[in-house]
Write an enzyme that holds these catalytic residues in place. Structure first.
Site, PDB file in Angstrom:
ATOM      1  N   GLU A 239       0.898  -1.026  -0.004  1.00 42.70           N
ATOM      2  CA  GLU A 239      -0.016   0.115   0.100  1.00 42.70           C
ATOM      3  C   GLU A 239       0.839   1.190   0.055  1.00 42.70           C
ATOM      4  OE1 GLU A 239      -1.437   3.149   0.632  1.00 42.70           O
ATOM      5  OE2 GLU A 239      -2.129   2.412   2.640  1.00 42.70           O
ATOM      6  N   CYS A 274      -1.746   9.083   2.737  1.00 43.99           N
ATOM      7  CA  CYS A 274      -1.598   8.849   1.278  1.00 43.99           C
ATOM      8  C   CYS A 274      -2.583   8.851   0.276  1.00 43.99           C
ATOM      9  CB  CYS A 274      -1.191   7.300   1.264  1.00 43.99           C
ATOM     10  SG  CYS A 274      -2.555   6.146   1.759  1.00 43.99           S
TER      11      CYS A 274
END
Length: 498
Positions: A239, A274
């Site tokens: 990720e 993010c």
């Protein structure tokens, strides 16, 4: 939702002012070997496999979070200056809820699947797909959302029947130390453990063979993790993140609402997310109107000044603060909102730049902080071209009520997720997978999708001995007649022209 630009298994350059976990609390390297050996023994014993065991561990994890909620939110505040509401809403609350949900849905997720959509002659074989735990897994978590990004993979591993080692970030030291203290009081230490440390400890973990590795961070380190895993043919979930664009279709959206929702995603954790909107694409003639709307929203939310607000966090450490300052010092764009900083407290106000070009300093890498560039564009064609010229982002946001615009973005772009008319809160939808694509990562998470990540879908057939007389054609010696019987259906089937 994580990133950790200065955190790396092979990085030795760390700001002296960056808070790190006390070396006295690092896990001894020899203990890592013992943990690894113990977890493989535990897995082979079958201890983690019964659903009753998994359920008990999931409830224990939820209780750990619930009974120590103040200690966890205080630790997160100490490490990140994150407001308690953000820590509860985005981290602690979801883990409690999802651990309990996982416990309640184990039978559904783990139930063998009888495959019935097969030709009649294969139905006696009883084709079945079993959900098998992969084995001991390694989780390497980041600092920006230290709680959820360490424990979300953990509850997934528990639900899948896998032992797990969690390596929290050394740049969230208070949380990492607290987790190492509390976890053994609630979970089975023969199957779940925290390894604390920095470069040597992470490198040691990556030298070992795991059934799966899940890493949250940046692409540079993701490559290191993937390369280490490749030596053992270990599957990996990454990720990563990247620059998530936000297109504002001024012709068909409410700029005030767009401004509210964009700043919601950008100001959470001071932009250190993010999936934060990294930059805005908007028609040049609408740029000023959007800036006005952004100014109004900031004034409403932080009437006493954002740097003194308890509702706004800080940059994690001096290294990241200086990185952001350097980015701003090199920009050729105009700062129209923000720019105020407090280096001593590592505070940086949301800073909006206009007339940003593709080659500007703020467009080089993921910003991962409270800087918001606005890139003017001519039309939707330029928007799509701009997005497609870059790596596939973890998220693509678009504020538009135009159905044609939405469909073109669906058809002509690719991203981990595509969100219309909001930012950031796609992570709150439990039933959809969270994952990137290409440079933004791969491997789904959240509830059933996390269970699937650590589960091997094992196919099975049970071919009755009684049907042996019907299988003779497959055996040698081969003859034209046998070949015709076995291949006529596939080789001679009619194929439509379109």
């Amino acid at each position: 939702m994580g990133q950790n630009h200065s955190e790396s298994p092979n990085s030795t350059v760390v700001s002296s002012s960056a808070a790190m976990i006390d070396p006295r609390l690092h896990t001894p390297l020899k203990d890592i070997d013992k943990i690894h050996e113990t977890f493989y023994k535990t897995f082979k014993s079958g201890k983690c496999r019964p659903l009753s065991y998994r359920r008990q561990q999931l409830y224990a994890l939820a209780r750990m979070c619930q009974e120590n909620v103040d200690a966890f939110t205080d630790a997160i505040f100490n490490d990140l200056g994150k407001p308690k509401q953000e820590a509860l809403l985005y981290e602690v609350g979801p883990i409690i809820q999802r651990a309990v949900q996982s416990a309640e849905r184990l039978e559904e997720w783990a139930r063998p699947e009888k495959v019935t959509d097969v030709p009649d002659w294969q139905k006696p074989w009883a084709p079945t797909v079993y959900r098998a735990p992969k084995g001991p897994v390694l989780v390497i978590a980041p600092w920006n959302y230290p709680f959820i990004l360490s424990l979300q993979p953990l509850y997934a591993a528990i639900s899948a029947g896998c032992p797990a080692v969690v390596k929290p970030s050394e740049f969230a030291p208070t949380y990492a130390a607290l987790l190492a203290e509390l976890l053994p009081k609630y979970l089975d230490s023969s199957a779940y453990a925290i390894v604390n440390g920095a470069v040597p400890e992470t490198s040691k973990l990556l030298d070992l063979k795991w059934a799966h590795i899940l890493y949250t961070g940046n692409g540079r380190v993701g490559r290191i993790v993937a390369a280490a895993a490749a030596k053992h043919l270990t599957p990996v979930s990454l990720e990563l993140g990247g620059k998530s664009p936000c297109f504002v279709d001024a012709a068909s959206t409410d700029l005030r609402v767009a401004a509210r929702r964009i700043l919601y995603g950008k100001c959470a954790n001071a932009g250190q997310t993010c999936v934060a909107p990294d930059y805005i694409l908007i028609a040049r003639d609408a740029q000023d109107a959007l800036v006005d709307a952004l100014k109004q929203v900031i004034a409403e939310r932080y009437p006493q000044g954002i740097l003194s607000s308890d509702s706004y966090g800080r940059v994690v450490n001096a290294a990241h603060f200086n990185r952001l300052q350097n980015m701003l010092s090199r920009t050729k764009a105009r700062v129209v909102i923000g720019g105020e900083t407090d280096p001593e407290r590592l505070k940086m106000a949301p800073t909006v730049l206009v007339d940003v070009t593709a080659d500007d300093s703020v467009m080089e890498d993921e910003i991962f902080g409270p800087i918001l560039p606005i890139v003017p564009v001519a039309d939707l064609d330029e928007v799509i071209e701009f997005i497609n010229e870059r790596d596939h982002p973890l998220a693509l946001y678009a504020f538009t009520e135009n159905a044609e615009v939405k469909q073109r973005l669906i058809d002509e772009t690719l991203s981990g997720s595509l969100v219309f008319n909001d930012t950031f809160d796609q992570l709150a939808v439990d039933e959809v997978p969270f994952c990137g694509v290409g440079e933004s990562g791969y491997g789904p998470q959240v509830l059933k999708h996390g269970f699937d990540t650590f589960t091997h879908y094992r196919s099975s057939e049970d071919v009755p001995l009684a049907i042996e007389p019907y299988l003779g054609a497959r055996y040698a010696p081969y003859t034209p007649e046998k070949t015709e019987v076995l291949t006529a259906v596939s080789v001679r089937q009619p194929i439509p022209s379109a």
